[in-house]
Design an enzyme around this catalytic site. Structure first.
Site: not given
Ligand code: UD1
Length: 392
Positions: A212
């Site tokens: 991811h």
């Molecule tokens: C985050 C952490 C990373 C961790 C990962 C585990 C940061 C900088 N990164 O990355 O260290 O390894 O979590 O999962 O904090 N999204 C959904 N549903 C959710 C959560 C997220 O659709 O429940 C989508 C968000 O809208 C976004 C993408 O996933 O588009 C990424 O989410 P984000 O919270 O930015 O960080 P992660 O990539 O999950």
């Protein structure tokens, strides 16, 4: 003593579960649990609270998706109000996600002591958002709880005082040890077996994949090359690949999703899994392919061979002592090393000292001691002692 603990994203939930359980044994400690809402899907959040028996958060800040800047700023604004109301004696933050840094920044601005659990890990790669979160959180934390000796060295190099650094072990491994027996009792979902086209379904060996990080999934060329490597490996062993929402979004954007769904190539794509389901599959996998920090540690604790699709790791002990091997973003190397593991030539590894299931107890005991000591030293009546749990 009142402790405010903040969680926000999937790996945080695993780390905070054993801490909350340990804090629950201390009737003189009041705990306030705050969820920032960074992760909000059922599979990414609620399912973890259920599996890991984490108490309902007292507050959910519901920040949701957004740029890193929006997430950080929104968490700070909303958390400020909670801290004003609760006046915590210590603010506990875990890991390296955006929620960790936001909470630490809020606490320092409001004059509250900060305890950082999983301090000192460094990939030395500032292009990783998590690395920036780690460095900044450690720079302003008062109690630095670390999982491995390299983290102590990193913190000392950055000028953090020795008496504030506590090598206590790994709370993620506390959770693993506590919940592995529950996980083992889980069945592999029949749906997964049915979709696996290999002879015997998943009854024989299988591999487990998680990816991811922006470095692996944001560039379509890199993602495509990794995918082709997975297809190559899947000719020899079925692969189960639970998709993080970020990865799924990138696949859709790249037009890759459609052709990925039938598993006829031996790669079975599934939604994100609950903690117990994933732990079950991880503990019985022939190999794990990942870019996650936590999975590198869990495979080392489980003795399962792990290939990490990154150029660096902030958890070097998983390589020097554990079962982890860095293959970089190199698809050819990934296939080559996977084949070696499938031939029985994978690393054996050993479990690092202090990854024994008792890190949370050490952390809470230290906090109880140190917060009292700090109070006394503020009045000039006590000097802070340093503590190395390896010696006890
Ligand atoms: C985050 C952490 C990373 C961790 C990962 C585990 C940061 C900088 N990164 O990355 O260290 O390894 O979590 O999962 O904090 N999204 C959904 N549903 C959710 C959560 C997220 O659709 O429940 C989508 C968000 O809208 C976004 C993408 O996933 O588009 C990424 O989410 P984000 O919270 O930015 O960080 P992660 O990539 O999950």
């Amino acid at each position: 003593m009142r402790i405010l603990t903040i969680v926000g994203a999937r790996p945080n939930f695993v780390k905070v579960a054993p801490l909350m359980e340990e804090l629950g044994h201390h009737s003189d400690i009041e705990t306030v649990l705050v969820h920032t809402g960074q992760h909000y899907d059922y599979e990414m959040s609620r399912a973890f609270f259920e599996d890991l028996e984490i108490p309902e958060p007292h507050v959910n800040l519901e920040v949701g998706s957004g740029t890193a800047v929006t997430q950080t700023a929104e968490i700070m604004l909303r958390l400020q109000r909670v801290m004003e109301e609760t006046q915590p004696d210590v603010v506990v933050v875990v890991g390296d996600v955006n929620s960790t840094l936001s909470a630490a920044l809020t606490a320092v601005k409001m004059g509250r002591p900060i305890a950082h659990v999983e301090a000192g890990l460094r990939s030395f790669d500032r292009a990783m958002p998590e690395e920036v979160n780690r460095v900044l959180t450690d720079a302003i934390s008062d109690f630095l709880f670390v999982t491995e000796p390299s983290a102590v060295d990193n913190l000392l190099r950055e000028g953090r005082p020795k008496e504030r650094i506590f090598l206590v072990g790994n709370v993620m491994i506390d959770a693993l040890r506590r919940f592995l027996p529950h996980a083992k009792r889980r069945a592999v979902p029949p749906e997964l077996c049915a979709r696996s086209k290999h002879n015997g379904g998943l009854a024989g060996s299988y591999g487990l994949v998680t990816l991811h990080r922006p470095s692996a999934v944001d560039n379509l060329g890199t993602l495509r090359a990794i995918w082709e490597a997975l297809e190559e490996i899947a000719k020899e062993v079925p692969l189960i690949f639970p998709l993080h929402p970020r990865t799924q979004n990138r696949m859709k954007e790249g037009g890759l999703c459609g052709s990925w769904q039938d598993a006829s190539n031996g790669v079975c794509l599934v939604p994100p899994m609950s903690y117990l389901q994933f732990l079950k599959l991880q503990s019985e996998a022939a190999l794990v392919i990942t870019d996650s920090g936590g999975v590198q540690e869990e495979t080392t604790a489980l003795g399962v061979p792990c290939l990490t699709v990154r150029e660096n790791t902030e958890r070097p002990i998983t390589i020097s002592e554990g079962t982890n091997l860095l293959v970089g973003l190199n698809a050819g190397r990934l296939v080559q090393e996977a084949r070696k593991i499938l031939r029985g030539e994978g690393k054996k590894g050993q479990v690092p000292t202090l990854w024994d299931g008792h890190a949370s107890a050490r952390i809470v005991r230290t906090l109880v001691d140190q917060v009292g000591i700090d109070h006394l030293s503020a009045t000039g009546r006590y000097a802070l002692p340093s503590r190395d749990w390896r010696a006890t």
